[in-house]
Design an enzyme around this catalytic site. Structure first.
Site, PDB file in Angstrom:
ATOM      1  N   MET A 161     -16.741  -0.851  13.221  1.00 52.13           N
ATOM      2  CA  MET A 161     -17.376  -1.915  12.494  1.00 52.13           C
ATOM      3  C   MET A 161     -17.001  -2.084  11.164  1.00 52.13           C
ATOM      4  SD  MET A 161     -21.128  -3.766  13.017  1.00 52.13           S
ATOM      5  CE  MET A 161     -21.899  -2.109  12.590  1.00 52.13           C
ATOM      6  N   TYR A 433     -28.196   2.429   6.452  1.00 53.94           N
ATOM      7  CA  TYR A 433     -27.025   1.622   7.223  1.00 53.94           C
ATOM      8  C   TYR A 433     -27.325   0.870   8.250  1.00 53.94           C
ATOM      9  CZ  TYR A 433     -26.438   5.832  10.347  1.00 53.94           C
ATOM     10  OH  TYR A 433     -26.435   6.875  11.550  1.00 53.94           O
ATOM     11  N   GLU A 434     -26.486  -0.011   8.861  1.00 49.42           N
ATOM     12  CA  GLU A 434     -26.704  -0.949   9.556  1.00 49.42           C
ATOM     13  C   GLU A 434     -28.002  -2.000   9.058  1.00 49.42           C
ATOM     14  OE1 GLU A 434     -24.770  -1.807  11.769  1.00 49.42           O
ATOM     15  OE2 GLU A 434     -23.670   0.255  11.488  1.00 49.42           O
ATOM     16  N   GLY A 435     -27.828  -2.519   7.709  1.00 54.58           N
ATOM     17  CA  GLY A 435     -28.809  -3.260   7.302  1.00 54.58           C
ATOM     18  C   GLY A 435     -30.031  -2.483   6.789  1.00 54.58           C
TER      19      GLY A 435
END
Length: 593
Positions: A161, A433-435
């Site tokens: 991603m 990470y991932e928001g």
């Protein structure tokens, strides 16, 4: 220290908290049986403990190396990944039409926890591949699905991603990567992405990059972002115009390559549009939402690993004489009250975060499989509400529990020899990470609380109240003060929810966001306590039916500990949400220096 998958606790949480038994009974999981699910969990636990876990320390010590644009993983990493895919684990939740097993998200989530307990650096890679599969199923063209899905589902190829850029972290509106249409259905991608997990590696022959970029005529801001599939190796077998320009030297998860990716040094990397032009962020959120639950499970996983190691050490390490210690000599430190409190806190927080993550996974299953549209919509909204809580609370817990694990080890925890320090280093990335967890709190308050005019969160609170009422009806003296303490926590959550909903609906975002992070924690304490109570009530019922499993009494005791020692923090959090926004006025003066 070896890892042992807690299959019994995992299965009990799935069945009695996350609704697995109910879904089986309703036929939502097709011909899946309880026996088959149990077998899958046991086999996953064995693979995690026997194949992946032994590589965890080697991955941390050796890390990855970059040579001539190629990333080489730690010794044993490639062989373990091959064995993992050959055993079918990557295909577990994948679509049957493309070689997957089509098994529930809830069952796969339990396995994701075990992979990441065994090695967080190993476990994060497949998470991104599974997310890319979801994105292609939902938004890819038939041609892209036919070309890429089967190999991604099997794990023969992996995926990434690509969001973050040097000037654009959480603010994707600042994204600069460009995509130019060629006229033959392809695009030329140019730009740089940073912090790309498994952006380059030697585990597979091809890597499928999902890349956010702007078209030449794209509107400004996030409305002008498109999503592209950009493979490392093109369909004709030639290398695409992309490369790993560097790898990061990180605090933790050393076995996972974190890459800077350069697209289009020459003629431009060839990519294909996924979804509609300028609608890439919506497509990427399909991948991100799955990844956020998986990262929450990483928090559960590292907490479980840290707890197991701390408990084993506490049973072996002797120091002083604990109150009531029988016999001569020093006591194992596990007998000391303060160490017991630390260990119980570690176990209770781990169990609560596991329950919240599994509830989220169960809701996602219902959102896909429920019989009627209204039920699917309710489940989807419940999953949307719980996802930021699962991600943020569980990853915060991962750090807190790993830190307590170091504390239980004392000085031995601060050196690398025992491995306790690695758990703390590895855990620290998950709240980022991932928001980041601050973004999760914003999402919860600004987007999820207003779902259906607030009815979704009210229904969740009502379900918590119902659990408390069951404790009053069905509980025994073993529950102690569980019911009143959890009732207090739920009522604190209810009042804080009403306060924030009024602010959001009145368009007062600053005041609402000032309380967002403590509110998320408050939500998690109430929900986590209610979930542990569900497990305790099930255990209590089984004891009444003559089941002599000693774990049942432990589940009741753990619920009581959480209610009487952790959930009591709800009142302070409520006070912060309701009256702590004064710092908005004071912060500029305080921070000016």
């Amino acid at each position: 220290m070896t890892y042992r998958a807690p299959v019994s606790d995992i299965a009990f949480t799935m069945r009695h908290v996350a609704g697995f038994d109910r879904a089986l009974g309703e036929g939502l999981y097709g011909d899946l049986s309880d026996d088959l699910a149990q077998t899958i969990l046991e086999e996953a636990g064995r693979f995690a403990a026997d194949v992946i876990a032994p590589l965890n320390r080697e991955g941390d010590r050796h890390g990855v190396t970059l040579k001539d644009g190629e990333v080489i993983t730690a010794p044993g990493w490639k062989e373990a990944y091959r064995a993992w895919t050959e055993a079918g684990w990557n295909a577990l939740p994948g679509p049957v039409d493309f070689g997957g097993q089509g098994l529930p998200i809830l069952l796969n989530s339990a396995c994701v926890e075990m992979w990441n307990s065994a090695s967080m650096a190993f476990g994060i890679g497949p998470v991104l591949t599974m997310g890319a599969i979801e994105a292609l199923i939902s938004h890819g063209t038939d041609a892209l699905r036919e070309r890429y899905l089967a190999k991604l589902v099997s794990g023969e190829w992996t995926a990434t991603m690509n969001l973050t850029e040097p000037q654009a972290g959480s603010d994707l509106a600042a994204l600069r990567s460009r995509a130019e249409p060629v006229g033959d259905g392809t695009y030329r991608i140019r730009g740089q992405k940073i912090f790309i997990t498994y952006g380059e590696h030697d585990l597979t022959d091809n890597i499928v990059h999902l890349v956010l970029a702007r078209l030449p005529d794209a509107p400004a801001g996030t409305r002008g972002i498109s999503l592209f599939l950009v493979p490392k190796v093109l369909p004709d077998g030639t290398r695409n115009d992309l490369r790993c320009a560097g790898i990061e030297h990180k605090l933790g998860i050393h076995g996972s390559p974190t890459c800077t990716m350069a697209f289009g040094d020459h003629e431009g990397a060839i990519g294909w549009l996924v979804g509609e032009e300028n609608r890439g962020l919506a497509c990427m959120f399909t991948m991100m939402n799955n990844a956020r639950l998986a990262v929450g499970l990483q928090g559960v996983a590292i907490a479980e690993r840290a707890y197991q190691q701390a408990l084993a050490y506490a049973k072996e390490r002797r120091q002083g004489r604990a109150p009531g210690h029988a016999g001569d000599g020093m006591s194992p430190i596990v007998e000391h009250p303060d160490v017991q409190r630390n260990l119980l806190t570690m176990k209770a927080l781990t169990a609560a975060s596991r329950a919240i993550c599994y509830m989220t996974a169960g809701a996602l299953d219902r959102a896909h499989l429920a019989r009627d549209e209204a039920a699917r919509r309710r489940a989807q909204e419940q999953a949307s509400l719980l996802t930021p809580v699962a991600k943020a609370f569980s990853t915060d817990i991962g750090v807190e529990v790993a830190s307590l694990g170091v504390q239980v080890h004392g000085g031995m925890g601060y050196i690398e020899e025992t491995g306790a320090a690695q758990h703390l280093r590895d855990a620290r990335i998950a709240p980022i990470y991932e928001g980041t967890n601050g973004i999760q709190a914003i999402d919860l308050v600004m987007r999820k609380l207003p779902l259906s005019g607030g009815d979704t969160v009210r229904a969740q609170i009502a379900a918590m109240r119902a659990v408390v009422a069951r404790i009053v009806r069905e509980g025994t003296p073993l529950f102690g003060n569980t019911a009143p303490r959890l009732r207090d926590a739920v009522e604190c959550l209810d009042r804080a929810t009403g306060h924030l909903l009024k602010l959001v609906l009145a368009n007062a975002p600053a005041e609402a966001l000032a309380g967002a992070t403590p509110y998320l924690r408050l939500f998690a304490l109430a929900q986590g306590g209610a979930a542990l109570a569900e497990a305790a009530l099930a255990a209590n019922r089984m004891i009444g039916e003559g089941d002599t499993d000693p774990a049942h009494a432990g589940r009741i005791a753990l619920c009581r500990f959480f209610a009487e020692n952790i959930a009591v923090g709800a009142k302070g959090l409520e006070d912060t949400v309701l009256g702590g926004a004064g710092f908005l006025h004071d912060a500029p003066a305080v921070l000016a220096g």
